[in-house]
Design an enzyme around this catalytic site. Structure first.
Site, short mmCIF file in Angstrom:
data_model
loop_
_atom_site.label_atom_id
_atom_site.label_comp_id
_atom_site.label_asym_id
_atom_site.label_seq_id
_atom_site.Cartn_x
_atom_site.Cartn_y
_atom_site.Cartn_z
N PRO A 10 -25.41 8.55 7.55
CA PRO A 10 -24.98 7.56 8.53
C PRO A 10 -26.11 7.01 9.37
O PRO A 10 -27.05 7.73 9.74
CB PRO A 10 -23.97 8.33 9.40
N ASN A 11 -26.00 5.73 9.63
CA ASN A 11 -26.89 4.95 10.50
C ASN A 11 -28.24 4.65 9.89
O ASN A 11 -29.01 3.89 10.46
CB ASN A 11 -27.07 5.63 11.87
N ARG A 18 -32.56 0.24 14.78
CA ARG A 18 -31.96 1.27 15.63
C ARG A 18 -33.04 2.22 16.15
O ARG A 18 -33.71 2.90 15.37
CB ARG A 18 -30.93 2.05 14.82
N TYR A 23 -37.33 6.32 15.18
CA TYR A 23 -37.23 6.29 13.73
C TYR A 23 -38.24 5.37 13.05
O TYR A 23 -38.30 5.33 11.82
CB TYR A 23 -35.81 5.90 13.31
N ASN A 75 -31.38 12.67 3.36
CA ASN A 75 -31.40 12.57 4.81
C ASN A 75 -29.95 12.45 5.26
O ASN A 75 -29.37 11.37 5.20
CB ASN A 75 -32.22 11.36 5.27
N ALA A 78 -26.90 12.39 11.17
CA ALA A 78 -26.17 13.23 12.13
C ALA A 78 -25.27 14.25 11.44
O ALA A 78 -24.94 15.28 12.05
CB ALA A 78 -25.36 12.36 13.07
N HIS A 81 -25.96 18.13 11.44
CA HIS A 81 -25.59 19.03 12.53
C HIS A 81 -24.09 19.27 12.66
O HIS A 81 -23.67 20.02 13.53
CB HIS A 81 -26.12 18.44 13.85
N ASP A 88 -21.15 22.49 1.78
CA ASP A 88 -20.45 23.08 0.64
C ASP A 88 -20.66 22.25 -0.64
O ASP A 88 -20.78 22.82 -1.73
CB ASP A 88 -18.96 23.21 0.94
N GLU A 99 -34.06 18.38 2.23
CA GLU A 99 -33.53 17.69 3.42
C GLU A 99 -34.71 17.01 4.12
O GLU A 99 -35.75 17.65 4.35
CB GLU A 99 -32.88 18.71 4.33
N HIS A 101 -35.92 14.41 7.40
CA HIS A 101 -35.63 13.73 8.67
C HIS A 101 -36.87 12.97 9.10
O HIS A 101 -37.98 13.53 9.09
CB HIS A 101 -35.24 14.74 9.75
N LEU A 102 -36.70 11.73 9.49
CA LEU A 102 -37.83 10.92 9.94
C LEU A 102 -38.43 11.47 11.22
O LEU A 102 -39.65 11.56 11.37
CB LEU A 102 -37.38 9.47 10.16
N SER A 103 -37.58 11.86 12.15
CA SER A 103 -38.05 12.40 13.43
C SER A 103 -38.09 13.92 13.35
O SER A 103 -37.46 14.53 12.47
CB SER A 103 -37.14 11.96 14.57
N ARG A 108 -36.17 17.22 19.71
CA ARG A 108 -35.13 16.36 20.26
C ARG A 108 -34.05 17.20 20.94
O ARG A 108 -34.25 18.36 21.24
CB ARG A 108 -34.57 15.49 19.13
#
Length: 144
Positions: A10-11, A18, A23, A75, A78, A81, A88, A99, A101-103, A108
């Site tokens: 998402p996003n 954004r 990001y 990626n 959200a 978390h 699963d 996995e 993540h850009l940040s 954070r």
């Protein structure tokens, strides 16, 4: 030819617009183009998929597994978390996940420090920006 799925949650379709201070200014299309250019020299074909919907991501994971894909750059955004369902699906897919993540999620908010999906991934890359995707591609090209 080896196939790898690049899966974005998402996003991530809003990259470049954004919160660019977190990001970056690259778009998801920029990332996909960069990965495609490098992957061909590695003898790897990439498939790309992005969704803001958890169920669509789960469906795509199982489609990839059933089609013989062995490695996934993921990626989860959200959902990292929050989603036991994605965790699963990863665990039950039989594929190797990295996995990304850009940040740096550990610099954070505290709720971002826990990942449901990390424990069923072979590795986690966090905070390297778009180069995290490249590192994941290099690893999966060699080992998946």
């Amino acid at each position: 030819m080896k196939k790898i799925l690049v899966l974005n949650g998402p996003n991530l379709n809003r990259l470049g617009k954004r919160e660019p201070e977190i990001y970056g200014r690259n778009t998801l299309e920029d990332i996909q183009t960069m990965l495609d250019q490098v992957s061909t020299s590695m003898g790897v074909k990439l498939e790309h998929f992005q969704s803001n919907h958890e169920g669509q991501l789960i469906d795509r994971i199982y489609e990839a597994a059933d089609s013989g894909i062995k490695g996934v750059i993921f990626n989860p955004g959200a959902y990292t978390h929050t989603s036991v369902a994605l965790r699963d699906a990863i665990a039950g897919s039989g594929m190797s996940f990295i996995e990304v993540h850009l940040s740096n999620i550990y610099k954070r908010e505290s709720f971002r420090h826990h990942s449901y999906t990390a424990g069923v991934s072979i590795g986690v890359i966090s905070g390297l920006g778009i180069q995290g995707y490249m590192a994941a591609l290099h690893y999966l090209a060699m080992y998946s």
